[in-house]
Design a protein around this motif. Sequence first.
Motif, PDB file in Angstrom:
ATOM      1  N   LEU A 137     -41.168  25.126  32.966  1.00 13.79           N
ATOM      2  CA  LEU A 137     -42.137  25.221  34.062  1.00 13.79           C
ATOM      3  C   LEU A 137     -43.474  24.579  33.712  1.00 13.79           C
ATOM      4  O   LEU A 137     -44.206  24.155  34.597  1.00 13.79           O
ATOM      5  N   LEU A 138     -43.784  24.540  32.408  1.00  8.76           N
ATOM      6  CA  LEU A 138     -45.043  23.965  31.948  1.00  8.76           C
ATOM      7  C   LEU A 138     -44.835  23.334  30.586  1.00  8.76           C
ATOM      8  O   LEU A 138     -44.224  23.939  29.707  1.00  8.76           O
ATOM      9  N   ASP A 139     -45.308  22.119  30.444  1.00 11.73           N
ATOM     10  CA  ASP A 139     -45.274  21.397  29.165  1.00 11.73           C
ATOM     11  C   ASP A 139     -46.692  20.909  28.902  1.00 11.73           C
ATOM     12  O   ASP A 139     -47.074  19.818  29.318  1.00 11.73           O
ATOM     13  N   TYR A 140     -47.483  21.759  28.264  1.00 13.96           N
ATOM     14  CA  TYR A 140     -48.874  21.432  27.972  1.00 13.96           C
ATOM     15  C   TYR A 140     -48.975  20.911  26.537  1.00 13.96           C
ATOM     16  O   TYR A 140     -48.462  21.534  25.614  1.00 13.96           O
ATOM     17  N   ARG A 141     -49.632  19.759  26.378  1.00 15.03           N
ATOM     18  CA  ARG A 141     -49.773  19.142  25.059  1.00 15.03           C
ATOM     19  C   ARG A 141     -51.245  18.939  24.741  1.00 15.03           C
ATOM     20  O   ARG A 141     -51.988  18.404  25.557  1.00 15.03           O
ATOM     21  N   ILE A 179     -50.810  28.995  33.374  1.00 25.38           N
ATOM     22  CA  ILE A 179     -49.598  29.717  32.952  1.00 25.38           C
ATOM     23  C   ILE A 179     -49.181  30.694  34.049  1.00 25.38           C
ATOM     24  O   ILE A 179     -48.014  30.734  34.448  1.00 25.38           O
ATOM     25  N   LEU A 180     -50.141  31.461  34.538  1.00 25.00           N
ATOM     26  CA  LEU A 180     -49.833  32.432  35.595  1.00 25.00           C
ATOM     27  C   LEU A 180     -49.380  31.730  36.871  1.00 25.00           C
ATOM     28  O   LEU A 180     -48.453  32.188  37.551  1.00 25.00           O
ATOM     29  N   ARG A 181     -49.997  30.602  37.188  1.00 26.82           N
ATOM     30  CA  ARG A 181     -49.638  29.860  38.393  1.00 26.82           C
ATOM     31  C   ARG A 181     -48.178  29.413  38.357  1.00 26.82           C
ATOM     32  O   ARG A 181     -47.435  29.619  39.310  1.00 26.82           O
ATOM     33  N   VAL A 182     -47.745  28.792  37.238  1.00 27.47           N
ATOM     34  CA  VAL A 182     -46.368  28.289  37.171  1.00 27.47           C
ATOM     35  C   VAL A 182     -45.355  29.428  37.148  1.00 27.47           C
ATOM     36  O   VAL A 182     -44.219  29.256  37.569  1.00 27.47           O
ATOM     37  N   LEU A 183     -45.778  30.589  36.655  1.00 27.88           N
ATOM     38  CA  LEU A 183     -44.893  31.754  36.634  1.00 27.88           C
ATOM     39  C   LEU A 183     -44.936  32.533  37.959  1.00 27.88           C
ATOM     40  O   LEU A 183     -44.206  33.505  38.126  1.00 27.88           O
ATOM     41  N   GLU A 184     -45.827  32.094  38.874  1.00 24.57           N
ATOM     42  CA  GLU A 184     -46.016  32.753  40.160  1.00 24.57           C
ATOM     43  C   GLU A 184     -46.397  34.227  39.990  1.00 24.57           C
ATOM     44  O   GLU A 184     -45.933  35.108  40.715  1.00 24.57           O
ATOM     45  N   ALA A 240     -33.350  33.035  25.469  1.00 25.33           N
ATOM     46  CA  ALA A 240     -31.988  33.335  25.927  1.00 25.33           C
ATOM     47  C   ALA A 240     -31.957  34.484  26.927  1.00 25.33           C
ATOM     48  O   ALA A 240     -31.208  34.441  27.911  1.00 25.33           O
ATOM     49  N   GLU A 241     -32.778  35.510  26.716  1.00 24.93           N
ATOM     50  CA  GLU A 241     -32.705  36.721  27.526  1.00 24.93           C
ATOM     51  C   GLU A 241     -33.854  36.899  28.509  1.00 24.93           C
ATOM     52  O   GLU A 241     -33.808  37.785  29.348  1.00 24.93           O
ATOM     53  N   GLN A 242     -34.924  36.108  28.355  1.00 30.29           N
ATOM     54  CA  GLN A 242     -36.037  36.247  29.288  1.00 30.29           C
ATOM     55  C   GLN A 242     -36.913  35.004  29.278  1.00 30.29           C
ATOM     56  O   GLN A 242     -36.846  34.182  28.371  1.00 30.29           O
ATOM     57  N   THR A 243     -37.701  34.866  30.324  1.00 25.91           N
ATOM     58  CA  THR A 243     -38.658  33.775  30.427  1.00 25.91           C
ATOM     59  C   THR A 243     -39.711  33.959  29.339  1.00 25.91           C
ATOM     60  O   THR A 243     -40.084  35.087  29.010  1.00 25.91           O
ATOM     61  N   VAL A 244     -40.192  32.831  28.780  1.00 27.36           N
ATOM     62  CA  VAL A 244     -41.149  32.900  27.676  1.00 27.36           C
ATOM     63  C   VAL A 244     -42.291  31.904  27.857  1.00 27.36           C
ATOM     64  O   VAL A 244     -42.135  30.860  28.488  1.00 27.36           O
ATOM     65  N   VAL A 245     -43.423  32.276  27.289  1.00 28.48           N
ATOM     66  CA  VAL A 245     -44.548  31.373  27.090  1.00 28.48           C
ATOM     67  C   VAL A 245     -44.571  31.153  25.585  1.00 28.48           C
ATOM     68  O   VAL A 245     -44.756  32.101  24.822  1.00 28.48           O
TER      69      VAL A 245
END
Length: 192
Positions: free
Chosen positions: A158-162, A175-180, A29-34
């Motif tokens: 941004l990423l859906d890794y399964r 992860i870093l790539r999609v978050l730029e 809700a308040e920030q981007t998350v992994v």
Amino acid sequence: MPVNLASIGKNSVKMVPSMKEVKLESLWAEQTVVVTFFRRFGCVFCRQGAKELSLLTPLLASHNVKNIGVGLEEFGLEEFVEGKFFNGDLYVDIEKKTYQDLGYKRYGTFGVMMSLFSKTARDALAKNKVDKLESNLKGDGLQTGGTLVITKGGDQVLLDYRQDNPADQVDTAEILRVLEIPNPAAKDDAKH
């Protein structure tokens, strides 16, 4: 199957160590998350992956991104926390509802045993011989997990890794790539 954040966001998880119940949507809700959904807290592959993801936590935090881990049961949780395998916020999805809603694969007993003979599993087990991470076989060993990168407010996945194999782990560089976020490891590699 695309991720339906509105649906999974209503699922409840328990915050570790308080075990206070919160809605999943409150995590982004308040920030981007992994958000990494671990297979099992006692799983050697999950512990290896958690250690690797933990290395990202300070870098993610410096970009206002929270590193979150979710497990599917309490078996092995205490040992996981005491072993400091994950440096991020930790939650438990006791009902396994989010794993089901995300369509994460469940193995049969034979399938999970066969997956341990894959090259991915053999490589991970060889790495563990060097790392000497303790593990256990307690709990649900048939569930797979994955990693989602979700923007603040749940606007975008941004990423859906399964995981396809229990030993699969998300590539931290992805992860870093999609978050730029610039990857410091890539800079170190360029110097050599």
